[in-house]
Design an enzyme around this catalytic site. Structure first.
Site, PDB file in Angstrom:
ATOM      1  CB  CYS A 333      93.671 -52.777  57.192  1.00 57.61           C
ATOM      2  SG  CYS A 333      92.008 -52.258  57.181  1.00 57.61           S
ATOM      3  CG  LEU A 334      90.430 -57.697  60.505  1.00 56.64           C
ATOM      4  CD1 LEU A 334      90.743 -57.520  61.467  1.00 56.64           C
ATOM      5  CD2 LEU A 334      89.270 -57.914  59.417  1.00 56.64           C
TER       6      LEU A 334
END
Length: 601
Positions: A333-334
């Site tokens: 994800c991030l």
């Protein structure tokens, strides 16, 4: 007088019902008083949100009035359907069984109780709601003259209103709640008020809906239990090294970079779901970053601080501890977005230690960020930045609420009905415990991330952003890369993630898994769930890619495991945890992961 037959219903206990009503009244007053007390001391900024939404729907109304014929046409269609519904209800009273005018989607669990189908009154309420919902959707979606972003925001908030007004969310129109109320003499409503008050107290004035049994889980006991040690820590992270479980390991150690929007142990849940444990058993020397849950003292930390004090510092440590100057990385994800920035930064510096990278449900091109886009415009970002400036960080509970709104029926209203109307306790579920274990975002970092990536989409542009004095160009990344996305991901939609591989210059593989952002990734092979698709075509067209893709049964971990082994290097003797220079500080999962609202006294 004859004795009452045992099979006849007993007369209601009116004294008990009166006591229950009195308790409900008193508890309701306590709930309101607690809310007002917390609201007076809370630093909320509701008026700005209300003003923005008011302006939004004012634009909608103006455009609707500009084309009254279209509005009249939609109203006529609605009334025609409604008259058909009334006719069907009349036929049902005469004993007929006509086909419904409106039906919920197959995955809509709000209307699963049998009375929504077999009881004429509740069937009528359900179909009226569905017809009205369809009418509102039609009116909003067909309004012309709105720009694309405004139309998306109007559609999102309209759906939020429609979801909130579902008859399943009200006690008097939910047959399951009415049954429970009759069975318990109203005790479910009293318990629901107690649950509501507890949630208000835990949220310090905000409604923090309890999604699972928090007492059923404990980090380090039945979550994040893979044996390992914290071998280093700084202001932003602890670095955990896991104990080997095989005599031989791949020469290249593996560094996992999770997102700091949530806790790292999504990758190390229970042992049967643990990605970390599976990687260790596959013969990898595994390190993972456990991010600090920031407070006001870290308000000045920027995105580049997360890069320098996160993966770059971790790479130095991994090299020092293992003696290997060849390392593979995994970003989730991030954490994947940060990993890509890190690799481009290292390439600019001539640092070639990283030999292969994996990106899990990760955005590099933010052109299609999904429904999160409705929260990313100048007005809303300015409001958010003012809020963050008050404390120096974004409260993790606020971000959690935003993500929950994207799936409101599943992550908000289902628990509203279960906890407050039925008065039940939520079931133990490790994913929902993790989801509730929210983390804060430093103000400077979060503002940079939202404005430069989500709003302006500058990461995909060569030199579009600069970190630690270096222009970031993803095309400088020439190492092999594995991209995994999830077909039903609403946070990192695969319409956008499929564009990531084209930004890199090295050989890439794109794999599409089933399910969503979490369940699609945390999908261990023994579950044999969802399946996945592979395709060597580099197209960014979803339909074209999927039509030419090869479907596979089971978990995508199997395919990834083979790819990791190919890029893992030769086998070497399993390594000890830590080193003379970096001695273990404490047992995994460490102390940073235990910071947050679920761990407050």
């Amino acid at each position: 007088m004859t004795e009452q037959s045992s099979n006849q219903p007993s007369a209601p206990d009116y004294e008990e019902m009166t006591r229950t009503l009195q308790e409900i009244t008193a508890k309701s007053q306590e709930v309101v008083s607690e809310f007002l007390r917390q609201e007076q001391s809370a630093q909320h900024v509701p008026m700005e949100d209300a003003a923005q939404m008011g302006q939004l729907f004012q634009q909608l109304s103006t455009r609707m009035m500009a084309d009254p014929a279209r509005l009249v046409e939609a109203q006529m269609a609605f009334w025609a359907d409604y008259m058909s519904l009334m006719q069907n209800m009349t036929l049902r009273m005469w004993g007929a069984n006509p086909d419904p005018v409106a039906q919920p989607d197959k995955g809509d669990r709000r209307f699963k109780h049998q009375h929504w189908e077999d009881h004429p009154v509740f069937d009528y309420i359900k179909q009226t709601y569905l017809l009205t919902s369809d009418y509102l959707h039609t009116v909003v979606s067909e309004v012309e003259g709105l720009d694309d972003k405004t139309k998306k925001k109007v559609d999102f908030y309209t759906r939020a209103f429609i979801d909130a007004m579902a008859p399943s969310n009200f006690a008097v129109t939910n047959p399951e709640v009415l049954e429970k109320t009759a069975e318990t003499g109203g005790q479910n409503l009293l318990q629901g008020l107690n649950n509501l008050l507890d949630d208000l107290k835990r949220g310090r004035g905000r409604l923090d809906i309890k999604m699972t049994d928090y007492d059923a889980f404990e980090v380090g006991k039945n979550l994040a239990t893979t044996p390992g040690k914290v071998v280093y820590q700084n202001e932003l992270m602890q670095l955990i090294q896991y104990q080997p479980n095989t005599e031989k390991v791949h020469a290249r150690p593996l560094l996992l970079v999770p997102a700091w929007i949530n806790k790292y142990y999504i990758m190390d849940l229970s042992q049967e779901k643990s990605m970390v444990s599976w990687l260790v058993n596959q013969g990898h020397t595994v390190f993972i970053i456990s991010w600090k849950n920031p407070d006001e003292s870290l308000a000045e930390k920027r995105f580049e601080n997360y890069m320098l004090e996160g993966p770059i510092e971790a790479l130095d440590l991994v090299e020092s501890i293992t003696g290997s100057n060849e390392i593979n990385v995994v970003g989730y994800c991030l954490g994947g977005t940060l990993t890509a920035c890190t690799l481009a930064y290292l390439a600019a510096k001539g640092d070639q230690r990283v030999k292969a990278a994996t990106f899990l449900t990760c955005l590099l091109d933010f052109e299609y960020p999904g429904e999160l886009e409705v929260f990313i415009d100048d007005d809303q970002l300015e409001t958010l930045e003012r809020r963050m400036d008050i404390k120096g960080y974004l409260d993790g509970r606020q971000m959690s609420t935003t993500f929950n709104m994207l799936r409101a029926n599943d992550l908000i209203w289902s628990f509203f009905v279960n906890n407050y109307l039925k008065g039940d306790e939520p079931f133990p579920f490790d994913l929902l415990y993790w989801n509730s274990d929210s983390t804060n975002m430093p103000a400077k970092m979060h503002s940079f991330y939202l404005r430069n990536m989500y709003q302006r989409n500058l990461l995909k542009e060569p030199g579009g952003i600069e970190l630690a004095g270096e222009p970031i160009d993803l095309a400088r990344i020439e190492i092999p890369a594995y991209f995994m996305s999830a077909r039903e991901d609403h946070i990192a939609p695969w319409k956008s993630t499929i564009r990531g591989p084209r930004l890199l210059s090295g050989p890439t593989k794109y794999v599409l898994g089933g399910s969503g952002h979490i369940a699609g990734v945390i999908n261990p092979p023994h579950k044999n769930k969802y399946g996945y698709w592979t395709n060597t075509d580099k197209t960014v067209d979803q339909e074209q890619w999927l039509s030419g893709a090869t479907p596979h049964e089971g978990s995508w971990w199997n395919d990834w495991g083979e790819w990791l082994a190919e890029h893992g290097g030769a086998e070497v003797k399993a390594r000890k945890v830590g080193s003379t220079k970096y001695k273990p500080i404490e047992d995994a999962p460490g102390s940073y992961v235990r910071e947050g609202v679920l761990y407050d006294d």
